[in-house]
Motif scaffolding. Structure first.
Motif, short mmCIF file in Angstrom:
data_model
loop_
_atom_site.label_atom_id
_atom_site.label_comp_id
_atom_site.label_asym_id
_atom_site.label_seq_id
_atom_site.Cartn_x
_atom_site.Cartn_y
_atom_site.Cartn_z
N UNK A 134 0.83 -1.21 0.00
CA UNK A 134 0.00 0.00 0.00
C UNK A 134 0.86 1.26 0.00
N UNK A 135 1.89 1.28 0.85
CA UNK A 135 2.74 2.47 0.93
C UNK A 135 3.48 2.70 -0.38
N UNK A 140 3.67 7.88 -5.10
CA UNK A 140 3.64 9.04 -6.01
C UNK A 140 2.58 10.05 -5.57
N UNK A 141 1.41 9.55 -5.16
CA UNK A 141 0.36 10.46 -4.70
C UNK A 141 0.76 11.14 -3.39
N UNK A 142 1.34 10.37 -2.47
CA UNK A 142 1.77 10.94 -1.20
C UNK A 142 2.87 11.98 -1.39
N UNK A 143 3.74 11.75 -2.36
CA UNK A 143 4.81 12.71 -2.64
C UNK A 143 4.22 14.02 -3.14
N UNK A 188 10.83 13.96 1.19
CA UNK A 188 9.74 14.24 0.24
C UNK A 188 8.56 14.91 0.94
N UNK A 189 8.70 15.14 2.25
CA UNK A 189 7.60 15.73 3.00
C UNK A 189 6.58 14.73 3.49
#
Length: 281
Positions: A134-135, A140-143, A188-189
């Motif tokens: 899942x992670x 890409x979306x979380x970044x 990446x925050x």
């Protein structure tokens, strides 16, 4: 929702997660569904996945009744193809995932000497490999969203519990995965933390590892003298994903009423009694 839960829900702004997408694995039932509800009550668009279409349908209806946007898709976290379709679909429908909650899990009691290789592997695949899948697939979306990952683990990750060799190994792996992602993805925050629930009443997970008559016996070994509520865990996840925790990463937050302080002896004794009464438990 209990009075205790209602008080919890009123403490933070209702729009705290407005314009944010939250994805919860295993979100069709139990603690994970409670987490999805908590985020929905605080304004999030919520996406859930799980293996049971019936549970997902019921959860979707309940979440929609809270007034926000909801996305639900059947997916087994062990199957990267299914999970990718769910994560990509959530992003396309609701916007980039800003919070990922890795909650899908499996558990049962078993002495290590009778635990089958398949039983051990199944729990590791769901809990540990499913969390990584899942992670990784949401990265890409979380970044883009500079988002947050919240892992739901267990006391077995930090302390030996009898008849839980499979769970302890899997959840300890999830805890270290959480810390590694905090280290690697921080630039990446992306923040990465875990919630470690203690015994939570009226959940399928508790029913799998204890008999109903055991619950009163547990209370003497929990310093706060009550079982946890689903809402206790849900609000911890909300806090860790919220702007209140923007400088918290790589942290395990125990939500157990102090259960871990006296050790696991009471759990071990009750597990032995349950297995003796029902060898197939």
């Amino acid at each position: 929702m209990t009075e205790h839960a209602a008080v919890h829900g009123d403490l933070l702004p209702r729009d705290l997660f407005a314009r944010r997408t939250v994805f919860v694995t295993g979100g069709g039932s139990g603690i994970n569904f409670g987490i999805a509800q908590a985020f929905a009550r605080h304004g999030a668009a919520v996406a859930i996945c799980g293996r049971s279409p019936e549970r997902l349908d019921g959860a979707r209806v309940a979440l929609e009744a809270l007034g926000g946007k909801v996305f639900a898709r059947t997916a087994d976290v062990r199957d990267a193809g299914q999970l990718k379709a769910a994560i990509d679909g959530a992003g396309e429908t609701l916007g980039d995932i800003g919070v990922l909650v890795c909650g899908a899990a499996g558990n049962f009691l078993s002495p290590a000497e009778t635990l089958s290789p398949n039983g051990f592997r199944t729990v590791v695949d769901i809990d540990l490999c499913g969390s990584f899948n899942a992670a990784r697939l949401a990265f890409d979306q979380l970044k883009r969203s500079r988002g947050s990952v919240v892992f739901i683990t267990a006391p077995m990750a930090h302390m030996a519990h009898a008849y839980q060799a499979h769970v302890g190994a899997a959840k300890a792996g999830v805890e270290m995965l959480m810390k590694n992602l905090a280290l690697e993805w921080g630039p990446f925050g992306i923040r990465s933390n875990s919630v470690v629930p203690g015994l939570v009443g009226d959940t399928e997970g508790l029913r799998r590892i204890s008999a109903p008559g055991d619950h009163a016996r547990y209370l003497d070994h929990i310093p706060l003298r009550r079982m946890g509520l689903v809402e206790d865990v849900a609000q911890a996840a909300v806090f860790l994903a919220s702007p209140l925790a923007t400088y918290i990463t790589g942290t395990s937050l125990a939500v157990d009423g102090g259960q871990g302080l006296p050790g696991s002896a009471f759990f071990n004794a009750n597990g032995a009694d349950l297995l003796a009464a029902n060898p197939r438990a």
